[in-house]
Design a protein around this motif. Structure first.
Motif, PDB file in Angstrom:
ATOM      1  N   ASP A   1      -1.955   0.878  15.586  1.00 53.13           N
ATOM      2  CA  ASP A   1      -2.779   0.177  14.605  1.00 53.13           C
ATOM      3  C   ASP A   1      -2.252   0.365  13.186  1.00 53.13           C
ATOM      4  O   ASP A   1      -2.764  -0.238  12.252  1.00 53.13           O
ATOM      5  CB  ASP A   1      -4.226   0.682  14.668  1.00 53.13           C
ATOM      6  N   CYS A   2      -1.249   1.237  13.014  1.00 53.74           N
ATOM      7  CA  CYS A   2      -0.672   1.437  11.688  1.00 53.74           C
ATOM      8  C   CYS A   2       0.735   0.855  11.655  1.00 53.74           C
ATOM      9  O   CYS A   2       1.266   0.410  12.676  1.00 53.74           O
ATOM     10  CB  CYS A   2      -0.651   2.924  11.325  1.00 53.74           C
ATOM     11  N   ASP A   3       1.340   0.841  10.483  1.00 51.01           N
ATOM     12  CA  ASP A   3       2.711   0.374  10.350  1.00 51.01           C
ATOM     13  C   ASP A   3       3.628   1.247  11.199  1.00 51.01           C
ATOM     14  O   ASP A   3       3.398   2.453  11.316  1.00 51.01           O
ATOM     15  CB  ASP A   3       3.177   0.444   8.893  1.00 51.01           C
ATOM     16  N   VAL A   4       4.659   0.634  11.755  1.00 48.31           N
ATOM     17  CA  VAL A   4       5.647   1.372  12.539  1.00 48.31           C
ATOM     18  C   VAL A   4       7.027   1.058  11.980  1.00 48.31           C
ATOM     19  O   VAL A   4       7.376  -0.099  11.775  1.00 48.31           O
ATOM     20  CB  VAL A   4       5.599   0.973  14.040  1.00 48.31           C
TER      21      VAL A   4
ATOM     22  N   SER B   1       0.840  -1.196   0.000  1.00 47.93           N
ATOM     23  CA  SER B   1       0.000   0.000   0.000  1.00 47.93           C
ATOM     24  C   SER B   1       0.875   1.246   0.000  1.00 47.93           C
ATOM     25  O   SER B   1       2.029   1.213   0.409  1.00 47.93           O
ATOM     26  CB  SER B   1      -0.899  -0.012   1.235  1.00 47.93           C
ATOM     27  N   THR B   2       0.300   2.326  -0.459  1.00 47.70           N
ATOM     28  CA  THR B   2       1.032   3.586  -0.415  1.00 47.70           C
ATOM     29  C   THR B   2       0.696   4.306   0.878  1.00 47.70           C
ATOM     30  O   THR B   2      -0.398   4.166   1.409  1.00 47.70           O
ATOM     31  CB  THR B   2       0.675   4.483  -1.613  1.00 47.70           C
ATOM     32  N   TYR B   3       1.628   5.062   1.357  1.00 43.23           N
ATOM     33  CA  TYR B   3       1.421   5.836   2.568  1.00 43.23           C
ATOM     34  C   TYR B   3       0.917   7.226   2.190  1.00 43.23           C
ATOM     35  O   TYR B   3       1.482   7.876   1.319  1.00 43.23           O
ATOM     36  CB  TYR B   3       2.720   5.940   3.368  1.00 43.23           C
ATOM     37  N   GLN B   4      -0.149   7.654   2.850  1.00 44.13           N
ATOM     38  CA  GLN B   4      -0.721   8.981   2.618  1.00 44.13           C
ATOM     39  C   GLN B   4      -0.395   9.950   3.750  1.00 44.13           C
ATOM     40  O   GLN B   4      -0.198  11.126   3.511  1.00 44.13           O
ATOM     41  CB  GLN B   4      -2.240   8.879   2.454  1.00 44.13           C
ATOM     42  N   LYS B   5      -0.339   9.420   4.986  1.00 45.24           N
ATOM     43  CA  LYS B   5      -0.044  10.248   6.159  1.00 45.24           C
ATOM     44  C   LYS B   5       0.987   9.524   7.017  1.00 45.24           C
ATOM     45  O   LYS B   5       0.755   8.414   7.470  1.00 45.24           O
ATOM     46  CB  LYS B   5      -1.304  10.513   6.980  1.00 45.24           C
ATOM     47  N   ILE B   6       2.092  10.201   7.227  1.00 45.18           N
ATOM     48  CA  ILE B   6       3.204   9.636   7.988  1.00 45.18           C
ATOM     49  C   ILE B   6       3.462  10.530   9.196  1.00 45.18           C
ATOM     50  O   ILE B   6       3.661  11.736   9.048  1.00 45.18           O
ATOM     51  CB  ILE B   6       4.472   9.547   7.116  1.00 45.18           C
TER      52      ILE B   6
ATOM     53  N   ALA C   1       8.306  12.088   0.776  1.00 42.38           N
ATOM     54  CA  ALA C   1       8.573  12.634  -0.557  1.00 42.38           C
ATOM     55  C   ALA C   1       8.373  11.567  -1.632  1.00 42.38           C
ATOM     56  O   ALA C   1       7.778  11.833  -2.677  1.00 42.38           O
ATOM     57  CB  ALA C   1       9.992  13.204  -0.616  1.00 42.38           C
ATOM     58  N   ALA C   2       8.830  10.362  -1.366  1.00 41.10           N
ATOM     59  CA  ALA C   2       8.712   9.273  -2.343  1.00 41.10           C
ATOM     60  C   ALA C   2       7.258   8.906  -2.612  1.00 41.10           C
ATOM     61  O   ALA C   2       6.898   8.556  -3.748  1.00 41.10           O
ATOM     62  CB  ALA C   2       9.484   8.048  -1.863  1.00 41.10           C
ATOM     63  N   PHE C   3       6.410   8.973  -1.591  1.00 45.59           N
ATOM     64  CA  PHE C   3       4.996   8.609  -1.735  1.00 45.59           C
ATOM     65  C   PHE C   3       4.089   9.820  -1.958  1.00 45.59           C
ATOM     66  O   PHE C   3       2.877   9.673  -2.054  1.00 45.59           O
ATOM     67  CB  PHE C   3       4.512   7.856  -0.484  1.00 45.59           C
ATOM     68  N   ASP C   4       4.674  11.022  -2.001  1.00 45.59           N
ATOM     69  CA  ASP C   4       3.907  12.261  -2.068  1.00 45.59           C
ATOM     70  C   ASP C   4       2.886  12.297  -0.922  1.00 45.59           C
ATOM     71  O   ASP C   4       1.729  12.668  -1.100  1.00 45.59           O
ATOM     72  CB  ASP C   4       3.218  12.417  -3.428  1.00 45.59           C
ATOM     73  N   ALA C   5       3.338  11.883   0.253  1.00 43.24           N
ATOM     74  CA  ALA C   5       2.488  11.791   1.435  1.00 43.24           C
ATOM     75  C   ALA C   5       2.636  13.034   2.307  1.00 43.24           C
ATOM     76  O   ALA C   5       3.613  13.781   2.196  1.00 43.24           O
ATOM     77  CB  ALA C   5       2.872  10.557   2.254  1.00 43.24           C
ATOM     78  N   THR C   6       1.675  13.233   3.170  1.00 43.69           N
ATOM     79  CA  THR C   6       1.755  14.295   4.175  1.00 43.69           C
ATOM     80  C   THR C   6       2.594  13.792   5.338  1.00 43.69           C
ATOM     81  O   THR C   6       2.353  12.704   5.855  1.00 43.69           O
ATOM     82  CB  THR C   6       0.347  14.677   4.674  1.00 43.69           C
ATOM     83  N   LEU C   7       3.575  14.580   5.732  1.00 46.74           N
ATOM     84  CA  LEU C   7       4.420  14.259   6.880  1.00 46.74           C
ATOM     85  C   LEU C   7       3.946  15.084   8.064  1.00 46.74           C
ATOM     86  O   LEU C   7       3.877  16.312   7.981  1.00 46.74           O
ATOM     87  CB  LEU C   7       5.886  14.568   6.583  1.00 46.74           C
ATOM     88  N   ILE C   8       3.604  14.410   9.140  1.00 48.21           N
ATOM     89  CA  ILE C   8       3.166  15.081  10.356  1.00 48.21           C
ATOM     90  C   ILE C   8       4.271  14.916  11.392  1.00 48.21           C
ATOM     91  O   ILE C   8       4.537  13.811  11.855  1.00 48.21           O
ATOM     92  CB  ILE C   8       1.835  14.496  10.876  1.00 48.21           C
TER      93      ILE C   8
ATOM     94  N   GLU D   1      -5.501  10.606  15.715  1.00 47.03           N
ATOM     95  CA  GLU D   1      -6.180  11.838  15.303  1.00 47.03           C
ATOM     96  C   GLU D   1      -6.064  12.074  13.798  1.00 47.03           C
ATOM     97  O   GLU D   1      -7.002  12.520  13.152  1.00 47.03           O
ATOM     98  CB  GLU D   1      -5.571  13.015  16.064  1.00 47.03           C
ATOM     99  N   HIS D   2      -4.901  11.764  13.247  1.00 46.29           N
ATOM    100  CA  HIS D   2      -4.652  12.002  11.822  1.00 46.29           C
ATOM    101  C   HIS D   2      -4.903  10.770  10.955  1.00 46.29           C
ATOM    102  O   HIS D   2      -4.717  10.836   9.745  1.00 46.29           O
ATOM    103  CB  HIS D   2      -3.214  12.494  11.621  1.00 46.29           C
ATOM    104  N   ASP D   3      -5.294   9.660  11.575  1.00 51.33           N
ATOM    105  CA  ASP D   3      -5.524   8.416  10.846  1.00 51.33           C
ATOM    106  C   ASP D   3      -4.304   8.080   9.975  1.00 51.33           C
ATOM    107  O   ASP D   3      -4.408   7.825   8.775  1.00 51.33           O
ATOM    108  CB  ASP D   3      -6.800   8.509   9.997  1.00 51.33           C
ATOM    109  N   ALA D   4      -3.135   8.096  10.622  1.00 55.18           N
ATOM    110  CA  ALA D   4      -1.866   7.889   9.917  1.00 55.18           C
ATOM    111  C   ALA D   4      -1.713   6.453   9.426  1.00 55.18           C
ATOM    112  O   ALA D   4      -2.246   5.517  10.014  1.00 55.18           O
ATOM    113  CB  ALA D   4      -0.701   8.248  10.841  1.00 55.18           C
ATOM    114  N   ASP D   5      -0.966   6.303   8.340  1.00 58.23           N
ATOM    115  CA  ASP D   5      -0.662   4.996   7.749  1.00 58.23           C
ATOM    116  C   ASP D   5       0.668   4.448   8.257  1.00 58.23           C
ATOM    117  O   ASP D   5       0.911   3.246   8.188  1.00 58.23           O
ATOM    118  CB  ASP D   5      -0.543   5.113   6.227  1.00 58.23           C
ATOM    119  N   LEU D   6       1.560   5.348   8.702  1.00 61.16           N
ATOM    120  CA  LEU D   6       2.904   4.953   9.118  1.00 61.16           C
ATOM    121  C   LEU D   6       3.363   5.858  10.250  1.00 61.16           C
ATOM    122  O   LEU D   6       3.168   7.073  10.200  1.00 61.16           O
ATOM    123  CB  LEU D   6       3.884   5.072   7.940  1.00 61.16           C
ATOM    124  N   LEU D   7       3.983   5.251  11.246  1.00 60.42           N
ATOM    125  CA  LEU D   7       4.609   5.977  12.343  1.00 60.42           C
ATOM    126  C   LEU D   7       6.098   5.669  12.307  1.00 60.42           C
ATOM    127  O   LEU D   7       6.489   4.495  12.249  1.00 60.42           O
ATOM    128  CB  LEU D   7       4.019   5.549  13.688  1.00 60.42           C
TER     129      LEU D   7
END
Length: 146
Positions: free
Chosen positions: A136-139, A2-7, A29-36, A103-109
Motif C-alpha cells: 500500500d506504500c511506494d515501492v 511527499s516526504t518519506y518518514q519511515k522507509i 538520510a536525505a529525508f531525515d527519515a527512520t530506516l527500518i 506494522e510500521h506504517d511505512a511510506d516507502l519499501l
C-alpha cells in the motif's frame, strides 16, 4: 512530492540486498527519515522447503537473520542513515516484508531486483514483483544485479 518518514528495506545478507540497504539509507538520510532494516527467516528446513521460489537466500533461524540485520545496519550507517531500526520476522520474504511495512506504517519499501528477470521469477513471481503488487506504500526496486 511527499516526504518519506519511515522507509523499510529488506535484506537477506547478500551483496545485492546490501546495495538496496545503501540506497535506502541515502534516501533516509536525505529525508531525515527512520530506516527500518528488515529480514525474514524460516524457522526450520521444513518451512523453507515449502516455498517454490528460490530467488532469495534461504535464511534459517533468527540468529542468521540478526547477523544480516547487523551487516545491514553497518552499511546503512556508512551510507549516512542516522535513525535506524531493525525488524526480523519469520515467514517468506514477501510475508515478512509486508508485515513489517504494515506494522510500521511505512511510506516507502526498498528492495533489490534479484529474481525479477529470472525464468523462475517470470513464471512464479519474485519478491520485488510480489511486494510491488501487494504494498500500500511506494515501492522502489533498486537495480542491484544484472
Amino acid at each position: 512530492m511527499s516526504t518519506y518518514q519511515k522507509i523499510v528495506v529488506g535484506t537477506d545478507g547478500s551483496k545485492s540486498s546490501l546495495l538496496a540497504v545503501e540506497r535506502a539509507a541515502r534516501i533516509a538520510a536525505a529525508f531525515d527519515a527512520t530506516l527500518i532494516i528488515a529480514s525474514a527467516y524460516y524457522e526450520d528446513n521444513e518451512e523453507a522447503s515449502k516455498t517454490l521460489r528460490q530467488d532469495s537466500v534461504t535464511i534459517l533461524g533468527d540468529d542468521t537473520a540478526q547477523q544480516n540485520l547487523a551487516a545491514g545496519e553497518e552499511a546503512a550507517k556508512a551510507a549516512g542513515a542516522t535513525k535506524i531500526e531493525k525488524s526480523v520476522r519469520p515467514g517468506t520474504p514477501v510475508e515478512a516484508l509486508m508485515g513489517i511495512v504494515n506494522e510500521h506504517d511505512a511510506d516507502l519499501l526498498v528492495v533489490g531486483n534479484r529474481g525479477i528477470n529470472s525464468l523462475t521469477g517470470r513464471l512464479l513471481g519474485s519478491v520485488p514483483a510480489d511486494v510491488a503488487r501487494q504494498s500500500d506504500c511506494d515501492v522502489m526496486i533498486v537495480h542491484t544485479v544484472d
